[in-house]
Scaffold this motif. Structure first.
Motif, PDB file in Angstrom:
ATOM      1  N   LYS A   1       0.796  -1.218   0.000  1.00  0.00           N
ATOM      2  CA  LYS A   1       0.000   0.000   0.000  1.00  0.00           C
ATOM      3  C   LYS A   1       0.834   1.275   0.000  1.00  0.00           C
ATOM      4  O   LYS A   1       0.348   2.322  -0.388  1.00  0.00           O
TER       5      LYS A   1
ATOM      6  N   PRO B   1      -6.919  10.389  -7.292  1.00  0.00           N
ATOM      7  CA  PRO B   1      -7.171   8.952  -7.370  1.00  0.00           C
ATOM      8  C   PRO B   1      -8.470   8.585  -8.085  1.00  0.00           C
ATOM      9  O   PRO B   1      -8.808   7.418  -8.190  1.00  0.00           O
TER      10      PRO B   1
ATOM     11  N   TYR C   1      -8.114   6.025 -10.997  1.00  0.00           N
ATOM     12  CA  TYR C   1      -7.825   4.689 -10.471  1.00  0.00           C
ATOM     13  C   TYR C   1      -9.107   4.034  -9.963  1.00  0.00           C
ATOM     14  O   TYR C   1      -9.401   2.890 -10.269  1.00  0.00           O
TER      15      TYR C   1
ATOM     16  N   VAL D   1      -5.794  -5.323  -7.025  1.00  0.00           N
ATOM     17  CA  VAL D   1      -5.737  -3.864  -7.222  1.00  0.00           C
ATOM     18  C   VAL D   1      -6.837  -3.153  -6.443  1.00  0.00           C
ATOM     19  O   VAL D   1      -6.698  -1.977  -6.099  1.00  0.00           O
TER      20      VAL D   1
ATOM     21  N   PHE E   1      -6.200  -1.283  -2.945  1.00  0.00           N
ATOM     22  CA  PHE E   1      -5.521   0.009  -2.843  1.00  0.00           C
ATOM     23  C   PHE E   1      -6.406   1.186  -3.226  1.00  0.00           C
ATOM     24  O   PHE E   1      -5.916   2.289  -3.446  1.00  0.00           O
TER      25      PHE E   1
ATOM     26  N   PRO F   1      -4.425   4.908  -3.513  1.00  0.00           N
ATOM     27  CA  PRO F   1      -3.665   4.347  -4.631  1.00  0.00           C
ATOM     28  C   PRO F   1      -2.374   5.106  -4.907  1.00  0.00           C
ATOM     29  O   PRO F   1      -2.281   6.310  -4.666  1.00  0.00           O
TER      30      PRO F   1
ATOM     31  N   HIS G   1       0.338   1.287  -8.560  1.00  0.00           N
ATOM     32  CA  HIS G   1      -0.932   0.580  -8.590  1.00  0.00           C
ATOM     33  C   HIS G   1      -1.703   0.924  -9.867  1.00  0.00           C
ATOM     34  O   HIS G   1      -2.324   0.055 -10.482  1.00  0.00           O
TER      35      HIS G   1
END
Length: 115
Positions: free
Chosen positions: A9, A18, A21, A45, A48, A52, A56
Motif C-alpha cells: 500500500k 485517485p 484509479y 488492485v 488500494f 492508490p 498501482h
C-alpha cells in the motif's frame, strides 16, 4: 499481473487525483461478473482504492499482461433467485488435455459446492 510480484500500500508516489484509479477498478469489478478469470487480479488492485499509488495505476493499466502457464480457469456463480450466494474463480491445478476435461472439472467443482 506480473507473476511473483507483491504490491504494497505504500509503494511509489501517491496519485494526485485517485479518481481515475477508482473508476478503472470499479469498471474491472463490473467486468468480473462475466470474466471470472480476472477476479484475482481485480481483487489485488482493489485493495488500494483508499490510497492508490502510481505503481498501482500502472498495474491496472496492464492487468491482462500476466503469464499464461497453460492452466484453465474454473469459474462459476450460484444464485438463489436474484441473490448471489456463492462464487468461485480459480486456476485448475492439473493441466487439462482437452477443453471437455476442463469443463468437467468446473462442473464437478460447482456440483460439490451445491451439495
Amino acid at each position: 499481473m506480473e507473476v511473483n510480484v507483491k504490491y504494497r500500500k505504500d509503494d511509489g508516489d501517491k496519485l494526485i487525483d485517485p479518481t481515475l484509479y477508482r473508476q478503472l477498478v470499479g469498471s474491472l469489478l463490473y467486468l468480473t461478473m462475466t470474466l471470472l478469470d480476472i477476479s484475482h487480479a481485480v481483487q489485488v488492485v482493489g485493495q488500494f482504492v483508499a490510497d492508490p499509488r502510481c505503481i498501482h495505476l500502472s498495474v491496472v493499466h496492464h492487468w491482462a499482461g500476466y503469464l499464461d502457464i497453460g492452466r484453465s480457469t474454473t469459474g462459476w456463480c450460484i444464485f438463489l433467485g436474484d441473490s448471489l450466494i456463492s462464487w468461485k474463480c480459480k486456476k485448475q491445478q492439473p493441466v487439462s488435455k482437452s477443453s471437455v476435461e476442463t469443463e468437467y472439472r468446473g462442473m464437478f467443482s460447482a456440483c460439490s459446492e451445491i451439495t
